[in-house]
Design a protein around this motif. Structure first.
Motif, PDB file in Angstrom:
ATOM      1  N   UNK A  42       0.788  -1.229   0.024  1.00 31.89           N
ATOM      2  CA  UNK A  42       0.124   0.131  -0.043  1.00 31.89           C
ATOM      3  C   UNK A  42       0.802   1.292  -0.013  1.00 31.89           C
ATOM      4  N   UNK A  64      -5.497   5.456   2.086  1.00 35.29           N
ATOM      5  CA  UNK A  64      -4.779   4.558   0.822  1.00 35.29           C
ATOM      6  C   UNK A  64      -4.830   5.199  -0.107  1.00 35.29           C
ATOM      7  N   UNK A  65      -3.765   5.497  -0.962  1.00 32.26           N
ATOM      8  CA  UNK A  65      -3.535   6.354  -2.384  1.00 32.26           C
ATOM      9  C   UNK A  65      -3.560   5.477  -3.325  1.00 32.26           C
ATOM     10  N   UNK A  66      -4.371   5.764  -4.664  1.00 36.24           N
ATOM     11  CA  UNK A  66      -4.419   5.104  -5.887  1.00 36.24           C
ATOM     12  C   UNK A  66      -3.009   5.346  -6.580  1.00 36.24           C
ATOM     13  N   UNK A  72      -7.999   7.029  -2.247  1.00 34.14           N
ATOM     14  CA  UNK A  72      -8.708   6.149  -2.658  1.00 34.14           C
ATOM     15  C   UNK A  72      -9.716   5.425  -1.729  1.00 34.14           C
ATOM     16  N   UNK A  79      -6.735  -2.625   7.603  1.00 34.01           N
ATOM     17  CA  UNK A  79      -6.134  -2.711   6.528  1.00 34.01           C
ATOM     18  C   UNK A  79      -4.680  -2.402   6.632  1.00 34.01           C
TER      19      UNK A  79
ATOM     20  N   UNK B   7     -15.454   8.904   0.966  1.00 30.09           N
ATOM     21  CA  UNK B   7     -14.525   7.670   1.520  1.00 30.09           C
ATOM     22  C   UNK B   7     -15.311   6.821   2.575  1.00 30.09           C
ATOM     23  N   UNK B  10     -17.810   4.630   0.778  1.00 30.67           N
ATOM     24  CA  UNK B  10     -17.230   3.496   0.139  1.00 30.67           C
ATOM     25  C   UNK B  10     -16.790   2.480   1.133  1.00 30.67           C
ATOM     26  N   UNK B  11     -16.500   2.735   2.348  1.00 28.80           N
ATOM     27  CA  UNK B  11     -15.874   1.708   3.038  1.00 28.80           C
ATOM     28  C   UNK B  11     -17.042   1.181   3.504  1.00 28.80           C
ATOM     29  N   UNK B  14     -18.215  -1.396   0.324  1.00 31.16           N
ATOM     30  CA  UNK B  14     -17.134  -2.435   0.323  1.00 31.16           C
ATOM     31  C   UNK B  14     -17.761  -3.590   1.549  1.00 31.16           C
ATOM     32  N   UNK B 107      -7.957 -10.970   2.156  1.00 28.27           N
ATOM     33  CA  UNK B 107      -7.142  -9.815   2.559  1.00 28.27           C
ATOM     34  C   UNK B 107      -6.161  -9.232   1.724  1.00 28.27           C
ATOM     35  N   UNK B 111      -6.244  -5.551   0.065  1.00 26.11           N
ATOM     36  CA  UNK B 111      -4.918  -4.773  -0.315  1.00 26.11           C
ATOM     37  C   UNK B 111      -4.678  -4.346  -1.785  1.00 26.11           C
ATOM     38  N   UNK B 114      -8.268  -1.654  -3.056  1.00 24.15           N
ATOM     39  CA  UNK B 114      -8.202  -0.429  -2.649  1.00 24.15           C
ATOM     40  C   UNK B 114      -7.911   0.664  -3.800  1.00 24.15           C
ATOM     41  N   UNK B 115      -6.286   0.573  -3.733  1.00 18.17           N
ATOM     42  CA  UNK B 115      -5.893   1.593  -4.536  1.00 18.17           C
ATOM     43  C   UNK B 115      -6.319   1.484  -5.902  1.00 18.17           C
ATOM     44  N   UNK B 116      -7.026   0.693  -6.373  1.00 16.20           N
ATOM     45  CA  UNK B 116      -7.477   0.421  -7.722  1.00 16.20           C
ATOM     46  C   UNK B 116      -9.125   0.880  -7.786  1.00 16.20           C
ATOM     47  N   UNK B 117      -9.759   1.609  -6.639  1.00 15.35           N
ATOM     48  CA  UNK B 117     -10.941   1.600  -6.237  1.00 15.35           C
ATOM     49  C   UNK B 117     -11.944   0.789  -6.998  1.00 15.35           C
TER      50      UNK B 117
END
Lengths: 446, 446
Positions: A42, A64-66, A72, A79, B7, B10-11, B14, B107, B111, B114-117
């Protein structure tokens, strides 16, 4: 029933605990303002809202950065725990305890901790938490500190029979220093004021009680102090023998906030190597840096070097890097040759000015060495260990005040760890750095 | 930059995706209102705000519960993923693919995602997501549905050359049924209205296109339909051969929202076992239930039974349970004996009225059996498999419309799975249930 707002706050508190520990355990320097870092798989971003000299930093939302570097998602505690575990496992060797299936992972701890309202894998004792929560102004904090030194720390230090690391952890880093950090983050005190008071009290203790002096003297004069790691050590375990979740921490070194700094260390000397070796500082000349810069640039872009150094930069970047090093007191970049042929690149550095200074209780005269044998045909013939031995001996001779020469190869780089060992360096521990776990290799004056 | 509120949303999205999948994949019934469940090491609580016939339920905040049953923390997506993975791994056998280190875990997916939305380990295709998001009223939804059946589903079904499960997944459950669910949760349509329309259109297709009839007929008449599982199957993998994160789902059965129910199945017959076996329905008499209740209570509190049945209840609870069963059509509780001695407890049941009805494409006349040899000296002598064979044959004889007798022992209970196998039951798959993964054992009429 707890409100949603409280719960969101707890989630941020838990994530902050993990981030704070990760920063400490990887010896990452922290300053106020935006912070970006990579934890295992991450990339994370946050704002450091409070920078604490004892490591009790405060953060804004942790994201978390995309792939574009934009937020993101919120980095929830689970996490972060998963990322920290993936990170710690990848840094450690495959046969390290942390990589054993029965050792569990930090995620197991989170799953166990949440229903039990636990925030920290290594919580402070209840009485210290109560102090950190209830003290309401600087005067009250000072009174508590004095009482703690007189009533708890001093009696325990006078009768201490265990080792120094355990005493430091139990009496200092996870005692008054942790409380000072919590009070500082709450805005109740300026940490530096309480640290000055603690320093003064400890000096008094050392003078009045010579039998406690060995310990208290260490606390006042060592550049680092022992604390406990819970996220990032090869020997960590999260489950005991019966499979129950129980964090088994490992000791590690943190910068000592009581330390007032050592005498300024001199620059880096150029050692005599003898035995057919030649060593010269890199010369940077002209717009393109000249032939030495070309050499270093070529070596750094050679596969066997690039894979360990990760500095396969363009020539212009190397020109700037080398010119920068030559202009400072931290590090001396050199070209090493044998029997008239240039073979590789050496960086000699003062530990006190290096990131390593945060990682072990160094002496101001400690010197360190980075080595890259750039010519492929110079590798694998025992030349590296012969060179390292010559460099270590030469440095100890060049600076009579230097007691040890150190190096920090990646624990995964078995060839390098082996070469240092063959050269007479002793493996004295493992230190976490932002991108790797390093074996701390020490060549001590005999 | 995305706002904090987005955000947080989104959480929750998910976490809801994971909870929705877990409920479907463990065949857990859902109704509107408070919902409490145990996922691996976590107890969770939420409110079902929208109950969807296609499984697209909507939830309030999803909490981890503490030991007192109160909310302790928000169940973040990573935490749910960790709990689902721990749960799925514990349900499966140690040598199952999901327990292989190289298979990864959910998990790892989080990981990576998340950075990929990414929100869902098994996302719908972009065009279906676009429909589900953009359709704004019931009339538009109906037009889309008709167009989908005529333009996409029908041509694909007419030319389908793969198997039925793949066709069902690709064309129906992860096609129009998923879109109907999303529109229902958005409040744009009543799902039942669209399901009725889809049913009507599919009937038209089956009549007009006999070559597609085999598939469409199945969709209209089967009590369950194939979908894909991503959280809870022994064969799941989250990493491919090269270690890259890639969810490899497994097929499983969900209740068919197009099914209009079968003819009412009759009650459970009492079979003749022959060969020295005797079988009688449990008698419940008097305030304490009488001697049969005492027998069942004693057997259920015997260690070798309790460890598998988990029903070591007080006698009063067994009295109520048995009286309840005897008063309904679902299940017939019996005492089985041999050569005049009572040896154990049997439950014979109609699958259609059991939780198993949600798990595989059963026939309304399917019968099921639970068995407990209560007398310790009756265990391990092959009596169990002889009894199971006699029961299965007896049930097929007692109900000529019954095509198969089934059982669902825990996959970890090797002795039980083996006994069913020895008795002539065939292992036809694995089904997830809220507390276990079961081997679906089938004794078919020859």
């Amino acid at each position: 029933m707890t409100s949603g707002v409280d719960l969101a706050g707890q989630s941020h508190q838990r994530a902050s605990v993990l981030l704070r520990r990760w920063l400490a355990e990887t010896h990452t320097p922290v300053s106020e303002g935006p912070l970006r870092l990579t934890v295992g798989p991450l990339r994370l971003g946050t704002d450091v809202l409070y920078r604490s000299p004892t490591g009790a930093h405060g953060f804004g939302a942790i994201h978390v950065l995309d792939e574009a570097g934009d937020p993101a998602a919120i980095a929830d505690p689970a996490l972060l725990a998963a990322a920290c575990s993936a990170d710690a496992r990848a840094r450690a060797l495959p046969d390290a305890p942390i990589n054993a299936a029965e050792a569990g992972s930090l995620v197991d701890w989170v799953l166990h901790a949440l229903p039990r309202h636990r925030l920290d894998p290594l919580p402070l004792t209840d009485d210290l938490v109560a102090v950190a929560r209830s003290v309401s102004d600087a005067a009250e904090a000072q009174r508590w500190l004095v009482a703690n030194v007189e009533g708890r720390l001093l009696p325990a230090a006078l009768g201490w029979e265990g080792d120094r690391a355990a005493a430091t952890t139990e009496l200092l880093t996870r005692g008054p220093l942790a409380v000072i950090g919590l009070l500082g983050r709450r805005g109740v005190v300026h940490e530096e004021d309480l640290l000055a008071e603690l320093r003064k009290r400890l000096r008094g203790v050392a003078e009045a009680h010579p039998t406690a002096g060995w310990l208290v003297e260490h606390w006042l004069t060592s550049p680092t102090l022992t604390d406990l790691a819970a996220l990032n050590g090869s020997d960590l375990r999260y489950r005991d023998g019966s499979g129950q979740v129980e964090v088994r921490p490992v000791p590690f070194e943190v910068p000592n906030p009581l330390w007032e700094g050592a005498a300024e260390a001199p620059g880096v000397p150029l050692p005599e190597l003898g035995d057919g070796w030649s060593l010269r500082p890199v010369r940077v000349v002209g717009d393109d840096g000249g032939p030495d810069v070309a050499l270093v640039h070529r070596w750094m872009n050679t596969e066997h070097v690039a894979v360990n150094w990760n500095q396969a930069w363009p020539r212009e970047q190397w020109r700037a890097e080398l010119a920068g090093q030559l202009g400072g007191q931290h590090s001396l970049p050199c070209v090493v040759g044998r029997d008239g042929r240039d073979l590789g690149y050496l960086e000699l550095y003062r530990v006190q000015r290096d990131k390593l200074a945060r990682c072990y209780p160094h002496d101001p005269h400690d010197l360190g060495v980075h080595i890259a044998l750039g010519e492929p045909d110079a590798v694998g013939r025992g030349l590296g260990s012969a060179l390292l031995r010559a460099v270590a001996r030469g440095l100890l001779e060049a600076d009579p005040a230097c007691l040890r020469v150190v190096a920090e190869p990646n624990v995964h780089n078995g060839a390098s760890v082996g070469a240092f060992g063959k050269a007479g360096f002793r493996r004295s521990g493992e230190v976490g750095l932002p991108n790797k776990n390093s074996a701390l290799m020490v060549f001590a004056r005999e």
